[in-house]
Write an enzyme that holds these catalytic residues in place. Sequence first.
Site, short mmCIF file in Angstrom:
data_model
loop_
_atom_site.label_atom_id
_atom_site.label_comp_id
_atom_site.label_asym_id
_atom_site.label_seq_id
_atom_site.Cartn_x
_atom_site.Cartn_y
_atom_site.Cartn_z
N HIS A 1 0.38 -19.32 -21.73
CA HIS A 1 0.26 -20.33 -22.79
C HIS A 1 -1.22 -20.60 -23.05
O HIS A 1 -2.03 -20.64 -22.12
CB HIS A 1 0.98 -21.62 -22.37
CG HIS A 1 0.90 -22.70 -23.40
ND1 HIS A 1 1.42 -22.57 -24.67
CD2 HIS A 1 0.34 -23.95 -23.36
CE1 HIS A 1 1.20 -23.68 -25.36
NE2 HIS A 1 0.54 -24.53 -24.58
N CYS B 1 0.71 -20.16 -29.99
CA CYS B 1 -0.30 -20.97 -29.30
C CYS B 1 -1.62 -20.22 -29.22
O CYS B 1 -2.69 -20.85 -29.21
CB CYS B 1 0.19 -21.38 -27.92
SG CYS B 1 0.65 -20.00 -26.84
#
Length: 871
Positions: free
Chosen positions: A828, A288
């Site tokens: 994230h 990510c």
Amino acid sequence: MNGTSPDESPDSTTQRIDSFNGEQRVYFVPLRWWKDAQDSMPSESVEKREILYTASCGSSYGGPMKLINNIFNSDILFDLRREGDALQNGETGEASVSGRDFALVSSDMWLQALKWYHDDKNTEKGVKSFSAGGVDRGDVYPVQLRLSVLQETNSLAVKICKKDNSVECFRRACKIFSLDSEQLRIWDISGQTTLFFESDVSNSKDCQQQADQEILLELQIYGLSDSIKLKESKKEDGSTQQTNGITNGMNGGTVFRFGRSNSLSFLGKAGEAGTLGLTGLQNLGNTCFMNSSLQCLAHTPKLVDFFLGEYSKEINLDNPLGMKGEIALAFGDLLRSLWAPGASTVAPRTFKAKLARFAPQFSGFNQHDSQELLAFLLDGLHEDLNRVKNKPYVEAKDGDGRPDAEVADEYWRNHVARNDSIIVDVCQGQYKSTLVCPICKKVSVMFDPFMYLSLPLPCTSMRTMDLTVMSADGSSLPIPLTVNVPKFGKFEDLHKALVTACSLPEEETLLVTEVYNNRIIRFLEEPTDSLTLIRDGDKLVVYRLKKDANNSPLIVYMHQKLEEQFISGKSSPTWKAFGIPLVSRLCDVENGSDVENLYLKLLSSFKMPTEFFTENLENPTEEEATDKTDTDGTTSVEDTNSTDVKETTESLPDPVLRLYLTDDRGNSIEAEMLKEKPVNKSKRLNVLARWPVKELDVYDTCLLSSLPEVSKSGTKRPQESVSLFKCLEAFLTEEPLGPDDMWYCPGCKEHRQAIKKLDLWRLPEILVIHLKRFSYSRFMKNKLEAYVDFPLDNLDLSSYISYKNGQTTYRYMLYAISNHYGSMGGGHYTAYVHHGGDRWYDFDDSHVHQISQEKIKTSAAYVLFYKRLVD
């Protein structure tokens, strides 16, 4: 292409055709009607090859098609196919007639068909055959194709030589869009259909193209049922406005029209809208961080234009600092995939493989920093696309009192002489660096390029720490102390704060330690170590020591007491560690007797009054009960390698205090310290004191065992906030260099901790701002969760520029954000991207959805991407 109703009279149609100044036209006609007209033709006038193409609706339009003029007015998309590929069924040669099928016929055939259809009689006039086959004409007029992906991006000019034939034009189009040749078809719609290719080896007829002709290019994305289409919605005043959005349920390919027009037409059914570039990236496993940076770069306007063009011409294969063009090619292919019509999700496996090859730190599937990837990628793209083939040698010269503008231009010319690429053109700026020697006051001015600005977060610069202060002579009890230190400071900052808080006299010094399980596990003596090495749950003890001219070694006392433990119904005496270690110097210690006397002196402040001791013999202290539940630091009597331990336990209840030499953890016993035995004073002495029960009762061990944590866990602090301008001001603030980053002063001929000042001098077109939320050390990583308030539409930096060098504007608009949620290592990354109009989109790996502008400013913002506004 023109269309009329089959019910119109042939004469009126003829008049309409004549009004086009003699230009030849090609007509769409409904296939059902054409079949009926064929039935009325004389058999000798009908040739199967007279129906060259069919046109099937490529959009989701499903309504009836009665009048041709209504069809064209509705902006419906059609796919054109050869009759032999699309109309024939099996060996019978019968055409499959559908209400949505059309034939493409010449104007002569159209006029004759109208007459046959209306008069229902044979005609003597011959039919002119219309076919794409024939002799190849191998030359074309010079032509310029204009390619555009979105209205908000600039069009891309592609030069085609006069000697290029249509096959070469076809190959050029395939190369531009990185598509296989079988996925592409080209035909001429300039007035007569003469060019139609389904492969790059097809021949063409009548290649004498006009200079203003328009070539229509259709891209068919195979294996996908949906395409992305755009339409131009008409305004009331007749102008057009492009509408963005995602449309599902459309079959077939997307048609692009390339020609002299600067705008790009996307034909679709009225009400359908879509956009390119809203393509997600698959998460290949903790990638990510990579996806976030890639989406921000893939929506940087000038980079999109560049990599959708013929960027491969600028690849530098010979640059020793580059990667043979492989990173640039991998990024270019990935960007084209993200902007390809009909793309939904892209798996960046090829790009990641190239990345891991040239940057092994990003290999595997661990989480990394998106800004670190961004820095590597921008630098790698620059070197792969560097237009300078042979870098000249340039020498950096100091200003030496010359005007700053002259020196800055000289530095920039030297930089561009060695570094010239699209990345430099778009992303690089210049700042002024001023160094002042604190001794001779020598001033050095340099001008360095920058790719991005890394701004500190000043609102979170301080940290509160709780410690315990111990005396080294037994004169006072432990004292709890709280100090404020720079969050990203060094141990020397903590030492200075403690000296002030303790009002430390000149004859004393401080020793800072970390205590765990009743023993010292670390001495915090290195002044340049970062304070981030100290965690909130650590327990720090500070010892006040007398300064010693001879720098005598330390003596560290650790404590144990004997406890009875019952295991399987049997009593097992065990030595258990307790209390804070006591520390002093060996300056006045000669033998074992001196070691014991010094130990008792350090304990003197913990001795309880006589009346309290008498009462406590009948009522055991709470600390004794608490100690029985703590099993850390225990040693079984039977397991110890001391020969005197069993004698001690057998002589209970009348044992004596015994001292042993031990290691720095108190885990092993080397020898008992005898009173008359001399002490080795050449190194630090670790002593383990084993207490008899009766003698220990006269001391308040509760005070000896209580240690606070550096910062209490579970306390939630209010979220801090700061403006982006405050971060920029902190970045530009004058500060001294660190001891590990000293500057060589040409005046003193020595390395000095000079005073450094930065100023912005030249701003790039694309300004990348990195918010320094993360701090790294050898043992841990920290993240700052402060909310940074940044402008969206008007970041005005004119007041922060030291020199107005003729640049028209210093105002910027935000167009992308790289976000980080959660803690270091387990967080994230996502990206917010401004994509057409006032729309913002959230790119969360493969998921892409629209987000309101009010929600994009969060404490997760990590890297900000701004583009310069044009006045």
